[in-house]
Design a protein around this motif. Structure first.
Motif, PDB file in Angstrom:
ATOM      1  N   SER A 182     -15.073 -25.484   8.300  1.00 40.34           N
ATOM      2  CA  SER A 182     -15.896 -25.490   9.509  1.00 40.34           C
ATOM      3  C   SER A 182     -15.091 -25.920  10.738  1.00 40.34           C
ATOM      4  CB  SER A 182     -17.121 -26.395   9.317  1.00 40.34           C
ATOM      5  OG  SER A 182     -16.718 -27.735   9.225  1.00 40.34           O
ATOM      6  N   ARG A 183     -14.040 -26.722  10.529  1.00 38.71           N
ATOM      7  CA  ARG A 183     -13.195 -27.150  11.654  1.00 38.71           C
ATOM      8  C   ARG A 183     -12.263 -26.059  12.138  1.00 38.71           C
ATOM      9  NH1 ARG A 183     -11.182 -32.691   9.085  1.00 38.71           N
ATOM     10  NH2 ARG A 183     -12.992 -33.962   9.564  1.00 38.71           N
ATOM     11  N   ASP A 221     -19.365 -16.363   8.669  1.00 38.73           N
ATOM     12  CA  ASP A 221     -19.949 -17.158   9.761  1.00 38.73           C
ATOM     13  C   ASP A 221     -19.485 -18.614   9.719  1.00 38.73           C
ATOM     14  OD1 ASP A 221     -21.353 -14.925  10.620  1.00 38.73           O
ATOM     15  OD2 ASP A 221     -23.115 -15.398   9.401  1.00 38.73           O
ATOM     16  N   GLY A 222     -18.220 -18.802   9.409  1.00 36.45           N
ATOM     17  CA  GLY A 222     -17.658 -20.148   9.414  1.00 36.45           C
ATOM     18  C   GLY A 222     -18.037 -21.019   8.226  1.00 36.45           C
ATOM     19  N   ARG A 223     -18.656 -20.417   7.207  1.00 37.27           N
ATOM     20  CA  ARG A 223     -19.065 -21.193   6.019  1.00 37.27           C
ATOM     21  C   ARG A 223     -18.581 -20.543   4.734  1.00 37.27           C
ATOM     22  NH1 ARG A 223     -24.646 -23.976   6.904  1.00 37.27           N
ATOM     23  NH2 ARG A 223     -24.557 -23.953   4.644  1.00 37.27           N
ATOM     24  N   VAL A 261      -3.793 -27.812  -2.279  1.00 39.01           N
ATOM     25  CA  VAL A 261      -3.493 -27.217  -0.973  1.00 39.01           C
ATOM     26  C   VAL A 261      -4.632 -26.266  -0.602  1.00 39.01           C
ATOM     27  CG1 VAL A 261      -1.841 -25.899   0.403  1.00 39.01           C
ATOM     28  CG2 VAL A 261      -1.019 -27.356  -1.467  1.00 39.01           C
ATOM     29  N   LEU A 262      -5.147 -26.425   0.610  1.00 36.58           N
ATOM     30  CA  LEU A 262      -6.159 -25.497   1.132  1.00 36.58           C
ATOM     31  C   LEU A 262      -5.496 -24.615   2.181  1.00 36.58           C
ATOM     32  CD1 LEU A 262      -9.198 -27.927   1.684  1.00 36.58           C
ATOM     33  CD2 LEU A 262      -8.544 -26.670  -0.383  1.00 36.58           C
ATOM     34  N   HIS A 263      -5.640 -23.310   2.030  1.00 31.06           N
ATOM     35  CA  HIS A 263      -5.058 -22.350   2.977  1.00 31.06           C
ATOM     36  C   HIS A 263      -6.176 -21.445   3.472  1.00 31.06           C
ATOM     37  CE1 HIS A 263      -1.994 -19.561   4.616  1.00 31.06           C
ATOM     38  NE2 HIS A 263      -2.917 -18.662   4.358  1.00 31.06           N
ATOM     39  N   LEU A 264      -6.371 -21.428   4.786  1.00 34.18           N
ATOM     40  CA  LEU A 264      -7.418 -20.594   5.372  1.00 34.18           C
ATOM     41  C   LEU A 264      -6.789 -19.456   6.151  1.00 34.18           C
ATOM     42  CD1 LEU A 264     -10.518 -20.354   6.015  1.00 34.18           C
ATOM     43  CD2 LEU A 264     -10.020 -21.669   8.074  1.00 34.18           C
ATOM     44  N   SER A 265      -7.105 -18.246   5.766  1.00 37.09           N
ATOM     45  CA  SER A 265      -6.623 -17.100   6.555  1.00 37.09           C
ATOM     46  C   SER A 265      -7.828 -16.436   7.222  1.00 37.09           C
ATOM     47  CB  SER A 265      -5.862 -16.107   5.677  1.00 37.09           C
ATOM     48  OG  SER A 265      -6.577 -15.779   4.536  1.00 37.09           O
ATOM     49  N   SER A 269     -17.254 -30.614  -0.503  1.00 39.42           N
ATOM     50  CA  SER A 269     -17.536 -31.038   0.881  1.00 39.42           C
ATOM     51  C   SER A 269     -16.247 -31.161   1.684  1.00 39.42           C
ATOM     52  CB  SER A 269     -18.340 -32.339   0.897  1.00 39.42           C
ATOM     53  OG  SER A 269     -17.605 -33.364   0.268  1.00 39.42           O
ATOM     54  N   GLU A 270     -15.142 -31.613   1.057  1.00 40.95           N
ATOM     55  CA  GLU A 270     -13.857 -31.671   1.753  1.00 40.95           C
ATOM     56  C   GLU A 270     -13.413 -30.254   2.154  1.00 40.95           C
ATOM     57  OE1 GLU A 270     -14.609 -33.315  -0.995  1.00 40.95           O
ATOM     58  OE2 GLU A 270     -13.506 -35.212  -1.161  1.00 40.95           O
ATOM     59  N   ALA A 271     -13.589 -29.289   1.245  1.00 44.89           N
ATOM     60  CA  ALA A 271     -13.193 -27.917   1.548  1.00 44.89           C
ATOM     61  C   ALA A 271     -14.080 -27.326   2.648  1.00 44.89           C
ATOM     62  CB  ALA A 271     -13.269 -27.059   0.282  1.00 44.89           C
ATOM     63  N   ALA A 272     -15.376 -27.612   2.581  1.00 39.26           N
ATOM     64  CA  ALA A 272     -16.313 -27.074   3.576  1.00 39.26           C
ATOM     65  C   ALA A 272     -16.008 -27.638   4.961  1.00 39.26           C
ATOM     66  CB  ALA A 272     -17.751 -27.408   3.163  1.00 39.26           C
TER      67      ALA A 272
END
Lengths: 140, 140, 140
Positions: free
Chosen positions: B27-28, B109-111, B135-139, B20-23
């Motif tokens: 989404s943010r 779609d953001g999920r 560490v979470l990295h979003l590309s 849930s923390e990753a999701a």
């Protein structure tokens, strides 16, 4: 950036090659450098990159994992709690944790930078036929 | 692109859910397609994607790894050299090598494109409480 | 985005540190946030992130894998089919499947976000000297 989902039909334990499907997706969507990430949407099968030449390598690999994590009806696995989905289910989850759920392969000049002997495989751990999904994500 | 570091408190061996923390982070920061990479900054715990339904699956998984890599005071592990940090330390490094330090999950779609039964877990291998960083990295 | 290929010479089983080569590549190509993916182009060696302090950790790790997957001439491995490339070849493929072919490490402020005790290693599983290639791919 591009995404697609491969659907692979499996008919029991073993390795299922999806190298050509992944290579086709890459060549359609990238002419230069990039990164392909493969992600399997299940916890009772997994992903491995293995030798693509001698089929005995794939058979031996599957056999090693069957011996390391025997089915739940083996006496050495009598301690298992999660047995309601069949003797192959919990061992499948364990084999999945021992291999990979995601794999990332660089793309160079529009082609996967795999070594000569490397192939991409779905590693099925369940006994019965399944429809499996592998998400391919290409970033540039 | 976005990055953050999760801090997770562990109280002994087992799987700690951070799906849930990753999701929420995803989404943010992403409305369309992307790729989330999770990276654990330690070598005595690791990451796994596992079944999120029956807690017995996580218990059995932990138990399998304890049996495969017993503590250093077990007679079968008498060959270990690195024992100064306690009987659970070197087995923790081995379990970390057998599972994953990084995991990448496509975002659609953001999920997170996780399968229905997949959850993201920190797999703690040490006996005593620890503060762990992922560490979470979003590309995109 | 940037890519390069490291060439590493190995002289038998064990862990070979390439943390400084990877860190140099990152610092030359990225001042802010990014993601480094390491990919090994072989199926008889692999990648691991392990403790960089006590060399005994690396020795114990290698020894564990030798005990878990003995050479093909051990009686417990008499079931192996793929034996033509030597007693160390099929065990090398198995050890490769049990560890990692690709690893992704976030980059923060132009530096790898490794924990204090983490180093990047090529894990050689073959007995004889080899030239190994690790592709580094940096995305921003």
């Amino acid at each position: 950036m591009a995404q697609t989902t491969l659907r692979l039909s499996t008919t029991g334990p073993g390795l299922y090659d999806f190298t050509s499907e992944a290579a086709r997706f890459v060549s359609r969507n990238c002419a230069g450098e990039g990164l392909l990430t493969c992600f399997v949407r299940h916890t009772s099968c997994s992903l491995v990159i293995q030798e693509n030449a001698d089929p005995d390598v794939r058979r031996d690999l599957d056999e090693f994992f069957r011996r390391l994590v025997p089915h739940g009806d083996a006496s050495s696995m009598a301690w298992l709690r999660h047995t309601t989905e069949g003797p192959d289910d919990m061992p499948a989850h364990i084999k999945s944790a021992l291999t990979a759920t995601s794999l990332s392969i660089p793309v160079t000049d529009g082609r996967l930078a795999l070594g000569t002997w490397q192939g991409l495989y779905l590693f099925e751990h369940r006994d019965h036929p399944h429809e499996r999904q592998v998400v391919l994500h290409l970033s540039r």
